[in-house]
Scaffold this motif. Structure first.
Motif, PDB file in Angstrom:
ATOM      1  N   SER A 185      41.282  27.294  40.192  1.00  0.00           N
ATOM      2  CA  SER A 185      41.598  27.386  38.760  1.00  0.00           C
ATOM      3  C   SER A 185      41.920  26.012  38.182  1.00  0.00           C
ATOM      4  O   SER A 185      41.509  25.693  37.057  1.00  0.00           O
ATOM      5  CB  SER A 185      42.766  28.348  38.526  1.00  0.00           C
ATOM      6  N   TRP A 243      41.656  34.341  32.536  1.00  0.00           N
ATOM      7  CA  TRP A 243      40.689  34.753  33.550  1.00  0.00           C
ATOM      8  C   TRP A 243      41.328  34.803  34.932  1.00  0.00           C
ATOM      9  O   TRP A 243      41.007  35.672  35.742  1.00  0.00           O
ATOM     10  CB  TRP A 243      39.480  33.811  33.554  1.00  0.00           C
ATOM     11  N   VAL A 261      43.161  38.030  35.111  1.00  0.00           N
ATOM     12  CA  VAL A 261      42.201  39.130  35.274  1.00  0.00           C
ATOM     13  C   VAL A 261      41.759  39.224  36.726  1.00  0.00           C
ATOM     14  O   VAL A 261      41.670  40.318  37.305  1.00  0.00           O
ATOM     15  CB  VAL A 261      40.978  38.930  34.352  1.00  0.00           C
ATOM     16  N   LYS A 319      38.193  39.653  41.540  1.00  0.00           N
ATOM     17  CA  LYS A 319      37.284  38.601  41.086  1.00  0.00           C
ATOM     18  C   LYS A 319      35.934  39.163  40.647  1.00  0.00           C
ATOM     19  O   LYS A 319      35.321  38.665  39.691  1.00  0.00           O
ATOM     20  CB  LYS A 319      37.098  37.579  42.205  1.00  0.00           C
ATOM     21  N   GLY A 363      36.301  40.524  37.187  1.00  0.00           N
ATOM     22  CA  GLY A 363      36.408  39.420  36.246  1.00  0.00           C
ATOM     23  C   GLY A 363      35.070  38.769  35.964  1.00  0.00           C
ATOM     24  O   GLY A 363      34.742  38.444  34.819  1.00  0.00           O
ATOM     25  N   ALA A 403      33.142  38.568  32.315  1.00  0.00           N
ATOM     26  CA  ALA A 403      32.753  37.280  31.752  1.00  0.00           C
ATOM     27  C   ALA A 403      31.249  37.219  31.501  1.00  0.00           C
ATOM     28  O   ALA A 403      30.790  36.702  30.469  1.00  0.00           O
ATOM     29  CB  ALA A 403      33.172  36.159  32.707  1.00  0.00           C
ATOM     30  N   GLY A 438      34.747  32.135  32.598  1.00  0.00           N
ATOM     31  CA  GLY A 438      34.865  33.070  33.711  1.00  0.00           C
ATOM     32  C   GLY A 438      33.707  32.967  34.686  1.00  0.00           C
ATOM     33  O   GLY A 438      33.884  33.099  35.909  1.00  0.00           O
ATOM     34  N   THR A 469      34.522  30.159  36.964  1.00  0.00           N
ATOM     35  CA  THR A 469      35.693  30.317  37.819  1.00  0.00           C
ATOM     36  C   THR A 469      35.460  31.241  39.003  1.00  0.00           C
ATOM     37  O   THR A 469      35.724  30.886  40.162  1.00  0.00           O
ATOM     38  CB  THR A 469      36.878  30.861  36.998  1.00  0.00           C
TER      39      THR A 469
END
Length: 438
Positions: free
Chosen positions: A148, A284, A287, A293, A296, A300, A335, A338
């Motif tokens: 992150s 994010w 989330v 993940k 998420g 995104a 997102g 990430t």
């Protein structure tokens, strides 16, 4: 699990100054440099921007295997990373230093040579860099924190270089001198980030143990791709989404020049796409922790795709309203950057456990090969759309007039094409099982 020292987290994140800068700048300006400064036809330009990254598909897994051997033998991956940082500087500057006396054919050959050398130098840093999170910490949540912070720096770098580099170019008239100064300033920042990451993160990675260097081979990555479902799906999704974002980035300058009829609007478009990442990154991350993940990444991707599709309205009524939709796409883009990188270390652990030896470098090699191919194919695919719709290239300070069909191609290539690519990636991602996403 003990948290990583801030110096290590910050050092690792600094590498994103290098990866973000090199990842975004060629995709943003190289195609335009070829067609609208050097006078290279769009079809030829598409070949020039794709070939160097296509070479990476072969080179990167080899670099990954070399990195694994070095890690097994010496406990560090720093030698390749440092070599890549130093070699990138002259190769990148020369890419944008085409002699003004060259005609379109010679200019295309010049750019092809030095952009290829740039891509190989970059791979020497990027491949071991992507493998580092697996070795910096085995903790799932600590890896999320590490990624992150890296993505936040990545977004800031993309914003600074993506908006600032073209501004430097334009301030100097946008011609040959402008491109050279832009390249020098940008690669100085890129190489600095790479050097900091090598010094403060790579040297602190946990040594790889229990691995015989003679057992490591670049084919390990392709074996993992064919035998491990999670790695295959995640890599496929990542490449498709890299391609989608690269298509949109490649089209931004053309949309600004020929649809919005304001070359300076590129900066606004770019800021609208990237700036939201700085604000929504913590969202994010939350989330990902609460929903997983995979969930998420799905959210995104859908957000990016819907916003991109909405931009097709520019065919009928271009205007400032486009910036709002680009900003919404930017939230999704954050997102999409990430979650795949946060999921990759977990998949590397899974494959390494299944194979009984470290596979970080090999898997990162194929991963970065796919990413760089997607980023290169983006401008190439976009240029094919321009060629198919009759786009007319320019040279020097001249800006050619475009037909209505060409302007339609510019708009739809920027909107509908990325939306379709992300839709395909969502269909693939739905097959990814939840068990590795926690």
């Amino acid at each position: 699990m003990t948290s990583l020292p801030r110096r290590v987290v910050g050092g690792y994140a600094a590498g994103s100054v290098g990866t973000g800068g090199f990842g975004v700048l060629p995709g943003l300006v190289l195609a335009y440099y070829l067609t609208d400064t050097l006078g290279v036809a769009a079809l030829i330009a598409s070949i020039v921007v794709v070939i160097p990254k296509a070479i990476d598909v072969v080179i990167n897994p080899v670099i990954g295997a070399i990195s694994d051997r070095a890690a097994a033998a010496t406990g560090t991956r720093t030698r390749l990373m440092r070599l890549g940082a130093f070699a990138l500087v002259p190769a990148f500057i020369l890419t944008f230093s085409t002699p003004q006396s060259f005609g379109p054919a010679a200019a295309a050959a010049w750019v092809l040579l030095f952009f290829t050398l740039s891509a190989v130098a970059y791979a020497c840093f990027q491949v071991p860099y992507v493998a580092l999170p697996t070795e910096l910490t085995p903790d799932y949540n600590e890896r999320t924190r590490l990624i992150s912070v890296r993505i936040a720096v990545l977004a800031l770098t993309i914003l600074v270089i993506g908006a600032g580099a073209p501004a430097v170019r334009d301030a100097l008239g946008g011609g040959a001198v402008g491109y050279v100064v832009m390249a020098v300033a940008s690669v100085a920042l890129i190489a600095t980030g790479m050097t900091v990451a090598t010094s403060f993160a790579a040297t602190r990675a946990r040594p790889v143990t229990g691995t015989d260097a003679t057992d490591l081979h670049h084919r390990d990555a392709f074996t993992a791709f064919t035998t491990n479902t999670h790695y295959r799906i995640l890599l496929t999704v990542y490449v498709l989404q890299a391609l989608a974002s690269a298509v949109m980035l490649a089209g931004a300058q053309y949309v600004a020049t020929y649809v919005l009829e304001d070359k300076g609007a590129l900066t606004i478009v770019f800021v609208a796409l990237v700036a939201p990442a700085l604000l929504v990154m913590p969202l994010w991350v939350r989330v990902g922790v609460r929903q997983g993940k995979r969930a998420g990444l799905l959210a995104a991707s859908v957000l990016f795709g819907v916003a991109a599709l909405g931009l097709s309205g520019a065919v009928a009524a271009p205007g400032p309203w486009m910036f709002a939709l680009v900003a919404i796409a930017g939230v999704g883009y954050a997102g999409m950057q990430t979650f795949p990188l946060a999921m990759l270390p977990d998949v590397i652990d899974e494959v390494s456990q299944d194979r009984g030896r470290d596979q970080g470098g090999a898997l990162s090699g194929l991963w970065t090969a796919g990413e760089t191919l997607g980023l290169a194919l983006g401008p190439g695919v976009y240029l094919l759309v321009l060629a198919a719709t009759g786009f007319v290239s320019s040279s020097g300070d001249e800006t050619a007039q475009q037909t209505d069909l060409a302007r339609t191609g510019i708009s739809l290539g920027f909107s509908v094409l990325p939306a379709l690519l992300v839709a395909v990636s969502v269909a693939v991602l739905l097959r990814y099982e939840r068990k590795t996403t926690q």
